[in-house]
Design a protein around this motif. Structure first.
Motif, PDB file in Angstrom:
ATOM      1  N   SER A 215       0.159  45.431  38.400  1.00  0.00           N
ATOM      2  CA  SER A 215       0.043  44.139  37.362  1.00  0.00           C
ATOM      3  C   SER A 215       0.709  44.712  36.022  1.00  0.00           C
ATOM      4  O   SER A 215       0.606  45.690  35.627  1.00  0.00           O
ATOM      5  CB  SER A 215      -1.373  43.790  36.916  1.00  0.00           C
ATOM      6  N   TYR A 216       1.380  43.700  35.571  1.00  0.00           N
ATOM      7  CA  TYR A 216       2.336  43.733  34.360  1.00  0.00           C
ATOM      8  C   TYR A 216       2.202  42.560  33.649  1.00  0.00           C
ATOM      9  O   TYR A 216       1.575  41.334  34.036  1.00  0.00           O
ATOM     10  CB  TYR A 216       3.723  43.852  34.945  1.00  0.00           C
ATOM     11  N   PRO A 217       2.702  42.757  32.460  1.00  0.00           N
ATOM     12  CA  PRO A 217       2.895  41.512  31.452  1.00  0.00           C
ATOM     13  C   PRO A 217       3.487  40.219  32.325  1.00  0.00           C
ATOM     14  O   PRO A 217       4.312  40.527  33.120  1.00  0.00           O
ATOM     15  CB  PRO A 217       3.588  41.781  30.380  1.00  0.00           C
ATOM     16  N   GLU A 218       3.257  39.002  32.108  1.00  0.00           N
ATOM     17  CA  GLU A 218       3.842  38.111  32.511  1.00  0.00           C
ATOM     18  C   GLU A 218       5.431  37.937  32.861  1.00  0.00           C
ATOM     19  O   GLU A 218       6.098  37.866  34.042  1.00  0.00           O
ATOM     20  CB  GLU A 218       3.470  36.457  32.375  1.00  0.00           C
ATOM     21  N   GLN A 219       6.178  38.381  31.830  1.00  0.00           N
ATOM     22  CA  GLN A 219       7.474  38.255  31.898  1.00  0.00           C
ATOM     23  C   GLN A 219       8.005  39.215  32.614  1.00  0.00           C
ATOM     24  O   GLN A 219       9.108  39.221  33.207  1.00  0.00           O
ATOM     25  CB  GLN A 219       8.026  38.384  30.629  1.00  0.00           C
ATOM     26  N   THR A 220       7.378  40.566  32.675  1.00  0.00           N
ATOM     27  CA  THR A 220       7.789  41.428  33.314  1.00  0.00           C
ATOM     28  C   THR A 220       7.700  41.290  34.998  1.00  0.00           C
ATOM     29  O   THR A 220       8.584  41.378  35.911  1.00  0.00           O
ATOM     30  CB  THR A 220       7.102  42.973  33.269  1.00  0.00           C
ATOM     31  N   THR A 221       6.490  40.747  35.440  1.00  0.00           N
ATOM     32  CA  THR A 221       6.278  40.024  36.635  1.00  0.00           C
ATOM     33  C   THR A 221       7.238  39.249  37.158  1.00  0.00           C
ATOM     34  O   THR A 221       7.589  39.318  38.443  1.00  0.00           O
ATOM     35  CB  THR A 221       4.777  39.612  36.832  1.00  0.00           C
ATOM     36  N   LYS A 222       7.541  38.180  36.372  1.00  0.00           N
ATOM     37  CA  LYS A 222       8.657  37.288  36.788  1.00  0.00           C
ATOM     38  C   LYS A 222       9.995  37.904  36.950  1.00  0.00           C
ATOM     39  O   LYS A 222      10.797  37.509  37.830  1.00  0.00           O
ATOM     40  CB  LYS A 222       8.590  36.270  35.777  1.00  0.00           C
TER      41      LYS A 222
END
Length: 484
Positions: A215-222
């Motif tokens: 799991s990562y911050p949303e922008q990293t995941t995107k």
């Protein structure tokens, strides 16, 4: 179900060969044993069914091409025998109708890339896969347009957006390095063909899906989903380039799913564009047109002028494949007009930078050339294609980073010369393409060269230069043996 039509092409070659049905069956069985295809066991009744229109399974079309080529002393391609390119096609049970959810997308890409690496390491190529076409392909792809259910984040993004605990330890410099590596892979493909680094791309794709298990911050995941989409697309493109069509389609579909999770509509449109290109290559023009229209609709508010131009150019290619003259000409004109809106300062992504003025000329030239194949006004469209193809050749000659594209347009120019009854000039261009083909790994290019050489032999067999080209192709362009 449509009634089978007799295979007139195969009947003609068979009649001229002097073989009996039993002799052809014995030769096919003998050659099959030589290449290890011990499952092949044919007889006179099977040969009769082939002549009546039944399509034999691989590797029989390739074997028959070799046998007839040796018999007549010139290239007799699979297409010359009236045997379609041996890619199994499913129009009923779809292998591409996959769940549109982030966790399942990650799981499917991880499983497929791992399977690809393992099978190819052992020498297997996943030949049980079938290419999906028709409604079984188009309808699932239309779901790319739908928003995530209820407009809520998918489970992976929801878990990552809490802002408290993130299990992933991927740093910003590491993520940037992964993105730079993808750019490097893309450059290698343009310079050397899809066969050289395909396994490396698949391996990198599998590693990135492992990162998405955390799991990562949303922008990293995107960003990771966007990276996954680019790698899966590149794996698909390279698979397509080396002739592994079902695998290519599978990667394209998975890439489209990842692009949706990244929220990247323009790149999703690019994936659909290359899926359309594959269908054009396989002479499924209606499917190609549906895919390119889906790409245009889905990116209507986000595509840059450069991408809009590419989409119009590919629309023209699709229309040319089905002989739609006026619509093809209109789309080609729109491609040119829209490209003129591209500025030097355009902030286009790396994956789109390949679409240059040279590529625009190449696509439109091939559209006009294909109209010559699919309509009765061959001289007119060949004459329209010639100057545009020549511009593409001249522009690519000065571009060492796209040597494969240069070769494609050389062989395209050769095919135009044949349409204009200029076999000697056609051979000159084709020989230059053969020289490049020996230095890159592209079965797509090899297929175009073989097909053009076969057309030259069929129509100008008494021209000495044509015979020399046929000999050169047999010598320097090996038969297709897919590799990982």
């Amino acid at each position: 179900m449509a009634e089978k039509q007799p295979n007139e092409k195969l009947t003609s070659w068979f009649g001229r060969s002097g073989w009996s049905k039993g002799e052809l069956a014995r030769q096919v069985n003998r050659r099959a044993r030589q290449i290890g295809a011990h499952h092949v066991s044919t007889d006179t009744s099977r040969v009769r069914r082939w002549l009546d229109g039944e399509q034999p399974r691989e590797p029989i079309p390739k074997i028959m091409s070799q046998l007839f080529s040796e018999r007549f002393g010139s290239v007799v391609s699979i297409e010359d025998l009236g045997l379609r390119t041996a890619v199994p096609v499913s129009t009923v049970e779809s292998g591409v109708d996959l769940p549109w959810s982030a966790p399942q997308t990650v799981q499917l890409i991880s499983e497929y890339s791992r399977s690809d690496l393992m099978l190819n390491r052992r020498g297997f190529l996943g030949t049980s896969l079938a290419l999906t076409a028709g409604a079984a392909l188009i309808e699932p792809m239309q779901r790319w347009l739908a928003p995530n259910q209820g407009g809520t984040p998918t489970p992976i993004l929801a878990a990552a957006s809490g802002g408290e605990q993130f299990s992933g330890r991927l740093s910003e410099p590491e993520l940037q390095l992964l993105e730079q590596t993808t750019v490097m892979f893309r450059q290698w493909d343009a310079q050397n063909g899809g066969g050289l680094r395909r396994k490396a791309v698949v391996g990198q794709l599998h590693e990135v899906t492992d990162l998405l298990q955390e799991s990562y911050p949303e922008q990293t995941t995107k960003r990771l989903f966007r990276l996954t989409a680019e790698l899966a697309h590149l794996a698909g493109w390279m698979s397509y380039d080396v002739g592994m069509h079902p695998s290519a389609q599978k990667y394209y579909v998975l890439a489209l799913h990842a692009a949706k999770e990244a929220g990247d509509r323009p790149f999703g449109a690019q994936i659909l564009t290359d899926m359309s290109r594959q269908m054009i290559h396989l002479n499924r023009g209606e499917d190609a047109l549906e895919l390119i229209h889906l790409a245009q609709y889905g990116s209507r508010d986000s595509a840059s002028p450069r991408q809009q131009s590419l989409l119009f150019a590919m629309e023209a290619r699709a229309y040319s494949t089905i002989g739609e003259v006026n619509r093809c000409a209109r789309a080609a004109r729109l491609a040119e007009d829209t490209f003129s809106d591209c500025g030097r300062g355009d902030n286009d992504p790396d994956w789109l930078k390949f679409f240059s003025l040279a590529e625009l000329n190449a696509e439109n030239a091939h559209s006009f050339r294909d109209l010559a194949y699919h309509t009765t006004r061959s001289p007119l469209y060949a004459s329209m294609s010639a100057p545009v193809m020549e511009r593409a050749v001249d522009l690519f000659r000065e571009d060492p980073d796209h040597i494969r594209s240069y070769a494609f347009n050389l062989i395209g120019m050769s095919s135009v010369h044949l349409l204009q009854n200029e076999p000697e000039q056609a051979v000159v261009m084709a020989k230059q393409a053969v020289d490049i083909a020996t230095r890159v790994r592209s079965e797509r290019l090899n297929t175009r060269i073989r097909k053009t050489s076969a057309a030259a032999t069929r129509n100008f067999k008494d021209v000495a230069e044509v015979g020399q080209l046929a000999d050169l192709v047999v010598q320097d362009i090996p038969e297709f043996v897919p590799t990982g």
